[in-house]
Design a protein around this motif. Structure first.
Motif, PDB file in Angstrom:
ATOM      1  N   VAL A 131       0.839  -1.198   0.000  1.00  0.00           N
ATOM      2  CA  VAL A 131       0.000   0.000   0.000  1.00  0.00           C
ATOM      3  C   VAL A 131       0.875   1.250   0.000  1.00  0.00           C
ATOM      4  CG1 VAL A 131      -1.789   1.260   1.268  1.00  0.00           C
ATOM      5  CG2 VAL A 131      -1.764  -1.236   1.334  1.00  0.00           C
ATOM      6  N   TYR A 132       0.602   2.139  -0.962  1.00  0.00           N
ATOM      7  CA  TYR A 132       1.260   3.451  -0.964  1.00  0.00           C
ATOM      8  C   TYR A 132       0.254   4.460  -0.438  1.00  0.00           C
ATOM      9  CZ  TYR A 132       3.108   7.846  -2.934  1.00  0.00           C
ATOM     10  OH  TYR A 132       3.550   9.132  -3.100  1.00  0.00           O
ATOM     11  N   LEU A 133       0.612   5.157   0.636  1.00  0.00           N
ATOM     12  CA  LEU A 133      -0.252   6.192   1.204  1.00  0.00           C
ATOM     13  C   LEU A 133      -0.090   7.448   0.366  1.00  0.00           C
ATOM     14  CD1 LEU A 133      -1.673   5.045   3.653  1.00  0.00           C
ATOM     15  CD2 LEU A 133       0.680   4.279   3.805  1.00  0.00           C
ATOM     16  N   THR A 134      -1.186   7.916  -0.210  1.00  0.00           N
ATOM     17  CA  THR A 134      -1.114   9.091  -1.076  1.00  0.00           C
ATOM     18  C   THR A 134      -2.479   9.771  -1.180  1.00  0.00           C
ATOM     19  OG1 THR A 134      -0.898   9.791  -3.395  1.00  0.00           O
ATOM     20  CG2 THR A 134      -1.368   7.475  -3.048  1.00  0.00           C
ATOM     21  N   PRO A 135      -2.495  11.109  -1.228  1.00  0.00           N
ATOM     22  CA  PRO A 135      -3.794  11.786  -1.389  1.00  0.00           C
ATOM     23  C   PRO A 135      -4.443  11.450  -2.728  1.00  0.00           C
ATOM     24  CG  PRO A 135      -1.964  13.377  -1.459  1.00  0.00           C
ATOM     25  CD  PRO A 135      -1.385  12.061  -1.082  1.00  0.00           C
ATOM     26  N   ARG A 136      -3.672  10.853  -3.674  1.00  0.00           N
ATOM     27  CA  ARG A 136      -4.227  10.470  -4.973  1.00  0.00           C
ATOM     28  C   ARG A 136      -4.891   9.100  -4.927  1.00  0.00           C
ATOM     29  NH1 ARG A 136      -0.255   9.446  -8.426  1.00  0.00           N
ATOM     30  NH2 ARG A 136      -1.643   9.660 -10.171  1.00  0.00           N
ATOM     31  N   SER A 160      -5.676   6.786   0.285  1.00  0.00           N
ATOM     32  CA  SER A 160      -5.622   8.114   0.925  1.00  0.00           C
ATOM     33  C   SER A 160      -6.347   8.056   2.266  1.00  0.00           C
ATOM     34  CB  SER A 160      -6.336   9.129   0.022  1.00  0.00           C
ATOM     35  OG  SER A 160      -6.626  10.304   0.742  1.00  0.00           O
ATOM     36  N   ILE A 161      -5.859   8.826   3.251  1.00  0.00           N
ATOM     37  CA  ILE A 161      -6.605   8.865   4.519  1.00  0.00           C
ATOM     38  C   ILE A 161      -7.506  10.089   4.590  1.00  0.00           C
ATOM     39  CG2 ILE A 161      -4.917   7.485   5.796  1.00  0.00           C
ATOM     40  CD1 ILE A 161      -4.391  10.258   7.343  1.00  0.00           C
ATOM     41  N   GLY A 162      -7.605  10.883   3.531  1.00  0.00           N
ATOM     42  CA  GLY A 162      -8.535  12.009   3.563  1.00  0.00           C
ATOM     43  C   GLY A 162      -8.146  13.068   2.558  1.00  0.00           C
ATOM     44  N   ASP A 163      -9.067  13.974   2.311  1.00  0.00           N
ATOM     45  CA  ASP A 163      -8.862  15.000   1.287  1.00  0.00           C
ATOM     46  C   ASP A 163      -8.131  16.215   1.854  1.00  0.00           C
ATOM     47  OD1 ASP A 163     -10.064  13.357  -0.505  1.00  0.00           O
ATOM     48  OD2 ASP A 163     -12.011  14.344  -0.431  1.00  0.00           O
ATOM     49  N   TYR A 164      -6.899  16.014   2.197  1.00  0.00           N
ATOM     50  CA  TYR A 164      -6.009  17.076   2.662  1.00  0.00           C
ATOM     51  C   TYR A 164      -4.599  16.571   2.427  1.00  0.00           C
ATOM     52  CZ  TYR A 164      -6.930  13.805   6.376  1.00  0.00           C
ATOM     53  OH  TYR A 164      -7.146  12.632   7.075  1.00  0.00           O
ATOM     54  N   ILE A 165      -3.620  17.473   2.438  1.00  0.00           N
ATOM     55  CA  ILE A 165      -2.237  17.076   2.122  1.00  0.00           C
ATOM     56  C   ILE A 165      -1.380  17.080   3.388  1.00  0.00           C
ATOM     57  CG2 ILE A 165      -0.200  17.573   0.702  1.00  0.00           C
ATOM     58  CD1 ILE A 165      -2.618  16.992  -1.025  1.00  0.00           C
ATOM     59  N   LEU A 166      -0.821  15.924   3.691  1.00  0.00           N
ATOM     60  CA  LEU A 166       0.138  15.802   4.799  1.00  0.00           C
ATOM     61  C   LEU A 166       1.537  16.030   4.235  1.00  0.00           C
ATOM     62  CD1 LEU A 166      -1.266  12.400   6.111  1.00  0.00           C
ATOM     63  CD2 LEU A 166      -1.663  14.647   7.155  1.00  0.00           C
ATOM     64  N   SER A 167       2.499  16.259   5.136  1.00  0.00           N
ATOM     65  CA  SER A 167       3.856  16.484   4.633  1.00  0.00           C
ATOM     66  C   SER A 167       4.546  15.176   4.273  1.00  0.00           C
ATOM     67  CB  SER A 167       4.682  17.268   5.652  1.00  0.00           C
ATOM     68  OG  SER A 167       4.583  16.640   6.899  1.00  0.00           O
ATOM     69  N   GLY A 168       4.037  14.052   4.773  1.00  0.00           N
ATOM     70  CA  GLY A 168       4.636  12.765   4.445  1.00  0.00           C
ATOM     71  C   GLY A 168       3.658  11.640   4.736  1.00  0.00           C
ATOM     72  N   GLY A 169       3.950  10.451   4.210  1.00  0.00           N
ATOM     73  CA  GLY A 169       3.034   9.324   4.370  1.00  0.00           C
ATOM     74  C   GLY A 169       3.101   8.651   5.735  1.00  0.00           C
ATOM     75  N   GLU A 170       4.076   9.056   6.578  1.00  0.00           N
ATOM     76  CA  GLU A 170       4.266   8.335   7.850  1.00  0.00           C
ATOM     77  C   GLU A 170       3.050   8.450   8.773  1.00  0.00           C
ATOM     78  OE1 GLU A 170       6.531  10.241   6.398  1.00  0.00           O
ATOM     79  OE2 GLU A 170       8.108   8.785   5.953  1.00  0.00           O
ATOM     80  N   CYS A 230       5.709   4.987   2.411  1.00  0.00           N
ATOM     81  CA  CYS A 230       5.423   6.384   2.781  1.00  0.00           C
ATOM     82  C   CYS A 230       6.146   7.320   1.821  1.00  0.00           C
ATOM     83  CB  CYS A 230       5.923   6.660   4.199  1.00  0.00           C
ATOM     84  SG  CYS A 230       5.219   5.559   5.419  1.00  0.00           S
ATOM     85  N   GLY A 231       5.395   8.197   1.180  1.00  0.00           N
ATOM     86  CA  GLY A 231       5.996   9.163   0.276  1.00  0.00           C
ATOM     87  C   GLY A 231       6.464  10.405   1.032  1.00  0.00           C
ATOM     88  N   ARG A 232       7.290  11.176   0.376  1.00  0.00           N
ATOM     89  CA  ARG A 232       7.719  12.518   0.837  1.00  0.00           C
ATOM     90  C   ARG A 232       7.838  13.377  -0.417  1.00  0.00           C
ATOM     91  NH1 ARG A 232       8.052  14.633   6.204  1.00  0.00           N
ATOM     92  NH2 ARG A 232       7.196  12.846   7.283  1.00  0.00           N
ATOM     93  N   PHE A 233       8.130  14.621  -0.298  1.00  0.00           N
ATOM     94  CA  PHE A 233       8.291  15.554  -1.434  1.00  0.00           C
ATOM     95  C   PHE A 233       6.999  15.545  -2.266  1.00  0.00           C
ATOM     96  CE2 PHE A 233      12.350  13.061  -0.823  1.00  0.00           C
ATOM     97  CZ  PHE A 233      12.843  13.896   0.154  1.00  0.00           C
ATOM     98  N   GLU A 234       7.135  15.415  -3.617  1.00  0.00           N
ATOM     99  CA  GLU A 234       5.928  15.376  -4.463  1.00  0.00           C
ATOM    100  C   GLU A 234       5.338  13.982  -4.566  1.00  0.00           C
ATOM    101  OE1 GLU A 234       4.266  17.972  -5.446  1.00  0.00           O
ATOM    102  OE2 GLU A 234       5.846  19.117  -4.456  1.00  0.00           O
ATOM    103  N   GLY A 235       6.043  12.990  -4.063  1.00  0.00           N
ATOM    104  CA  GLY A 235       5.547  11.615  -4.122  1.00  0.00           C
ATOM    105  C   GLY A 235       6.571  10.674  -4.735  1.00  0.00           C
ATOM    106  N   VAL A 236       6.051   9.548  -5.279  1.00  0.00           N
ATOM    107  CA  VAL A 236       6.894   8.441  -5.734  1.00  0.00           C
ATOM    108  C   VAL A 236       6.689   8.230  -7.238  1.00  0.00           C
ATOM    109  CG1 VAL A 236       7.186   5.929  -5.495  1.00  0.00           C
ATOM    110  CG2 VAL A 236       6.768   7.327  -3.473  1.00  0.00           C
TER     111      VAL A 236
END
Ligand code: SAM
Length: 239
Positions: A85-90, A132-142, A112-118
């Motif tokens: 599983v890749y955690l991502t707002p997409r 995705s865990i919700g419609d907002y942007i976290l700074s990282g997937g952790e 877990c992604g960082r920056f713009e993603g993977v």
């Protein structure tokens, strides 16, 4: 065999983090689940162990390289049958249904992604689900990974005591849960709903069901429509 969480991350020190405490922490101590991390930095390139590069096509930010993630997948030694599983707002929104599926298996491998993603290609190559865990942007997937793990671990056999039982929770019937009250029966001029003090279990169950329906209709029209449709289908099947 315990439930195995493996997390690919640039910040391994964030795990188990808050999941080392309370319910999940006790379960970790008892060996009901394990939490391994694989440090993406260890698979970085060159003297500076670079994990990211500029995006093809231009644009702001950096993207985590596919070869770095691929090497981390290989080194993680996670069993091949666990969901990746890749955690991502997409991604598609995480639901309790997903959580039940993950908890019923032997574990999960989380990226877990960082920056713009993977880089997209490594996700395709490894059959990775995007969540995705919700419609907002976290700074990282952790932090998103911690949310997913928390939701899974509490469902593992032996983790929840009966006082924390998940049988009647929000989403278990497709509705949000009814409101809760405890002592004192009157607090700062606010009384507990009379029915809850009646001792009439059938009437209490009916009141709670009505509350759950009203709250779901008001707060979550999406869940409410799905619940109504399911109810209609069940009624049609019953006749
Ligand atoms: N540029 C990305 C976009 O617009 O979709 C956002 C990147 S975000 C700053 C960095 C990382 O945080 C993502 O790669 C992802 O792993 C994680 N992340 C951010 N928001 C998330 C969310 N709502 N659910 C799950 N992961 C999230």
């Amino acid at each position: 065999m315990n439930w195995q969480a493996t997390v690919l991350t640039l910040f391994p020190e964030m795990f188990p983090g808050p999941l080392g405490l309370s319910l999940a922490g006790r379960a970790l101590e008892k060996g009901l689940w394990t939490c391994r991390t694989e440090d993406l930095r260890q698979h970085g390139l060159g003297r500076h162990r670079a994990v990211d590069d500029t995006p093809f096509g231009g644009g702001a930010g950096m993207v985590i390289r596919p070869d770095v993630v691929d090497a981390a997948f290989a080194a993680s030694q996670a069993p091949s049958d666990v969901p990746r599983v890749y955690l991502t707002p997409r991604g598609r929104p995480l639901t309790q249904q997903d959580v039940r599926r993950y908890a019923a298996g032997s574990g999960v491998l989380l990226l877990c992604g960082r920056f713009e993603g993977v880089d997209e290609r490594v996700l395709q190559a490894h059959g990775v689900e995007q969540v995705s865990i919700g419609d907002y942007i976290l700074s990282g997937g952790e932090t998103a990974a911690l949310v997913l793990l928390d939701a899974c671990v509490r469902l593992l056999p032996g983790v929840m005591g009966c006082e924390e039982s998940g049988v009647e929770e929000s989403f278990s019937e497709g509705l949000l849960e009814y409101p809760h009250y405890t002592r004192p029966a009157e607090w700062e001029g606010r009384a507990v709903p009379e029915i809850l003090l009646s001792g009439n279990h059938a009437a209490i169950a009916a009141w709670r069901q009505k509350q759950a329906e009203e709250i779901t209709r008001e707060r979550r029209p999406d869940l409410w429509s799905a619940w109504l449709a399911r109810k209609e289908r069940n009624m049609a099947e019953a006749v």
